[in-house]
Design a protein around this motif. Structure first.
Motif, short mmCIF file in Angstrom:
data_model
loop_
_atom_site.label_atom_id
_atom_site.label_comp_id
_atom_site.label_asym_id
_atom_site.label_seq_id
_atom_site.Cartn_x
_atom_site.Cartn_y
_atom_site.Cartn_z
N ASP A 195 86.24 109.96 83.25
CA ASP A 195 86.10 108.61 82.68
C ASP A 195 86.56 107.55 83.68
O ASP A 195 85.93 106.50 83.82
N LEU A 196 87.68 107.83 84.36
CA LEU A 196 88.18 106.88 85.34
C LEU A 196 87.20 106.70 86.49
O LEU A 196 86.90 105.57 86.91
N PHE A 215 89.69 94.93 93.63
CA PHE A 215 90.76 95.91 93.83
C PHE A 215 90.36 97.31 93.41
O PHE A 215 91.22 98.20 93.31
N VAL A 216 89.07 97.54 93.18
CA VAL A 216 88.63 98.78 92.56
C VAL A 216 89.01 100.02 93.36
O VAL A 216 89.27 101.08 92.80
N LEU A 217 89.05 99.92 94.67
CA LEU A 217 89.35 101.08 95.51
C LEU A 217 90.81 101.14 95.93
O LEU A 217 91.19 101.99 96.74
N ASN A 218 91.63 100.26 95.37
CA ASN A 218 93.06 100.21 95.73
C ASN A 218 93.89 100.81 94.60
O ASN A 218 94.36 100.11 93.71
N ALA A 241 97.60 101.49 84.59
CA ALA A 241 96.57 102.44 85.00
C ALA A 241 95.23 101.77 85.32
O ALA A 241 94.47 102.27 86.15
N LEU A 242 94.93 100.64 84.66
CA LEU A 242 93.62 100.02 84.83
C LEU A 242 93.69 98.70 85.61
O LEU A 242 92.72 97.94 85.59
N ASP A 243 94.80 98.44 86.27
CA ASP A 243 94.91 97.18 87.03
C ASP A 243 93.83 97.07 88.10
O ASP A 243 93.34 95.97 88.40
N THR A 289 96.83 88.67 98.45
CA THR A 289 97.65 89.67 97.78
C THR A 289 97.13 89.96 96.38
O THR A 289 96.63 89.07 95.69
N ASN A 290 97.24 91.21 95.98
CA ASN A 290 96.95 91.59 94.60
C ASN A 290 98.11 91.14 93.74
O ASN A 290 99.21 91.71 93.82
N PRO A 291 97.93 90.11 92.90
CA PRO A 291 99.06 89.56 92.14
C PRO A 291 99.72 90.57 91.21
O PRO A 291 100.90 90.43 90.88
N LYS A 292 98.99 91.59 90.78
CA LYS A 292 99.54 92.58 89.86
C LYS A 292 99.99 93.84 90.58
O LYS A 292 100.43 94.80 89.95
N GLY A 293 99.88 93.86 91.90
CA GLY A 293 100.28 95.03 92.66
C GLY A 293 101.79 95.09 92.88
O GLY A 293 102.51 94.11 92.73
#
Length: 446
Positions: free
Chosen positions: A130-131, A275-278, A285-287, A413-417
């Motif tokens: 699914d992921l 950010f799909v490949l990061n 889990a879905l960030d 930067t990824n703000p949620k990373g």
């Protein structure tokens, strides 16, 4: 679109995929340099031999080319077309081949996640299949978006189809991914904090030291933003009533710039998944599969409102290597704003003297950025890496410092990373004095 304080909810994954399908065919437009909506001019075109409007060319990496200055301060190359076209072709192909590159990485990720022990798999929030399927759909959306940057541009029509046996260089594949992150920085809500920190102080200095009635010869003060990427900084200058020009060397950035300035007709019209490949450094889990809506504002609606004829001198983009393009424009600019640009020089003294030459006495140079030095780790490249203690005195020869300090900043930067690279950046605002520049550097950008 929402009005007032209504919260914008990005389109669902399914809706963004459906919308992206429409980008898989070339989008006709009147001419490069014009917005589709009402033919409103956003990027002033240069005049080609056919008389048709043409977007100014950019030099390939490492090329040395003399530029003739066209109307409205724009420029285009006169020589080296074969080399330039070859580089532009590679850029287009890297944007077209994003899906293939991303699919290869996704396959590696899938193999890693298929852990033999079912008890380990049970601890994951989502089943592996699914992921992977959700990530695959996000890649489809990104692929259609990056393809659209090429397929919506009639100037690129010779490169709308990539030969089946063509191999894209890894460095160009990585730059194609960088385009997605740069759109977040310059044209997404998630990039607002970075823009406020970095562009905000430069814009404040501009309004403080170069009021809009400050041009000795009258008219709007002319502001240059070299290394402007996807053009948000010069756009903000024009938005505040200045005659602004951006300058960019990268075809990847220019291709995105042409689209956001010329082809968008409303805010938040497209969705990307940058950010799909990061998968590293996620909190949730879905960030990595969250959507980002772009652009946060529509440039053409702000700069070219209905019923108002745009002035081509109010906002323009000029493509090419900074020194080549501007070295002869002596005292023609009222302000130069540099953001994460000073250390892109192979020889920073060459940048300093050029900036001093092109700013009129009494004009402003405002800078924000680190001294990372762009070419420091690239083999077979010249890179003169100096400290701020060594750089500042050269600037002080030609500029009187009004403000100077060090400020922390992030970049794309990824703000949620959970991982961030934080730079301690040099900010200064300095006024050009009347000391003539001296010295000469070898053209290390050859």
């Amino acid at each position: 679109m929402p009005d007032g304080d209504e919260c914008f909810l990005p389109p669902s994954l399914e809706a963004s995929i459906a919308r992206s399908q429409t980008a898989s065919a070339p989008v006709p437009k009147v001419a490069a340099g014009y917005a589709q909506s009402g033919n409103q001019q956003v990027l002033p075109p240069t005049s080609g031999s056919s008389g048709a409007a043409q977007y100014p060319h950019v030099l390939p990496d490492g090329a040395h080319e003399h530029h003739a200055h066209g109307p409205h301060g724009c420029c285009h190359g006169d020589h080296g077309e074969d080399e330039e076209d070859a580089h532009y072709k590679e850029v287009c192909y890297s944007l077209l081949s994003y899906a293939e590159d991303a699919a290869s990485e996704l396959m590696t990720i899938a193999e890693t996640f298929h852990i033999p022990d079912p008890r380990d798999q049970a601890m994951m929030k989502l089943k592996v299949d699914d992921l992977m399927n959700e990530m695959k759909q996000c890649i489809v959306v990104n692929d259609h978006f990056l393809k659209m940057l090429v397929l919506s541009d009639l100037d690129a029509q010779d490169y709308w189809q990539m030969p089946p046996d063509h191999q894209v260089q890894e460095r160009n594949s990585m730059k194609a991914r960088t385009v997605l992150r740069q759109f977040v920085r310059d044209w997404g809500d998630e990039g607002a904090q970075e823009r406020d920190v970095q562009y905000g102080c430069l814009l404040d200095a501009l309004e403080r030291y170069v009021p809009k009635n400050a041009r000795p010869s009258g008219g709007k003060p002319r502001v240059l933003a070299p290394g402007s990427g996807l053009s948000r900084l010069p756009f903000e200058c024009a938005r505040r009533g200045y005659a602004a020009q951006g300058n960019e060397f990268s075809y990847h950035m220019l291709q995105g710039c042409k689209w956001v300035l010329n082809e968008t007709d409303r805010e938040k019209s497209h969705v990307i998944y940058p950010f799909v490949l990061n998968l590293e450094n996620r909190r949730n889990a879905l960030d990595h599969v969250r959507p980002v809506a772009i652009p946060d504002v529509c440039p053409s609606r702000i700069l070219c409102p209905p019923g108002v004829d745009p002035n081509p001198e109010d906002f323009s983009m000029c493509a090419g290597e900074f020194i080549n393009v501007y070295e002869d424009q002596i005292a023609e600019w009222d302000a130069v704003l540099t953001c994460f640009f000073l250390d892109t020089a192979k020889n920073v003294f060459l940048y300093i003297r050029t900036i001093a030459d092109i700013i009129r006495p009494g004009g402003l140079w405002a800078n924000f950025g680190p001294l990372l030095y762009h070419y420091a780790e690239q083999p077979d490249q010249i890179s003169i890496e100096l400290s701020w203690e060594e750089v500042k005195p050269e600037i002080q020869k030609y500029f009187d410092f009004k403000e100077e300090d060090f400020r922390e900043a992030l970049y794309t930067t990824n703000p949620k990373g959970m991982y961030r690279t934080r730079y301690l950046c040099i900010y200064f605002a300095a006024i050009r004095n009347d000391v003539e520049t001296e010295g000469e550097s070898f053209p290390v950008y050859d």
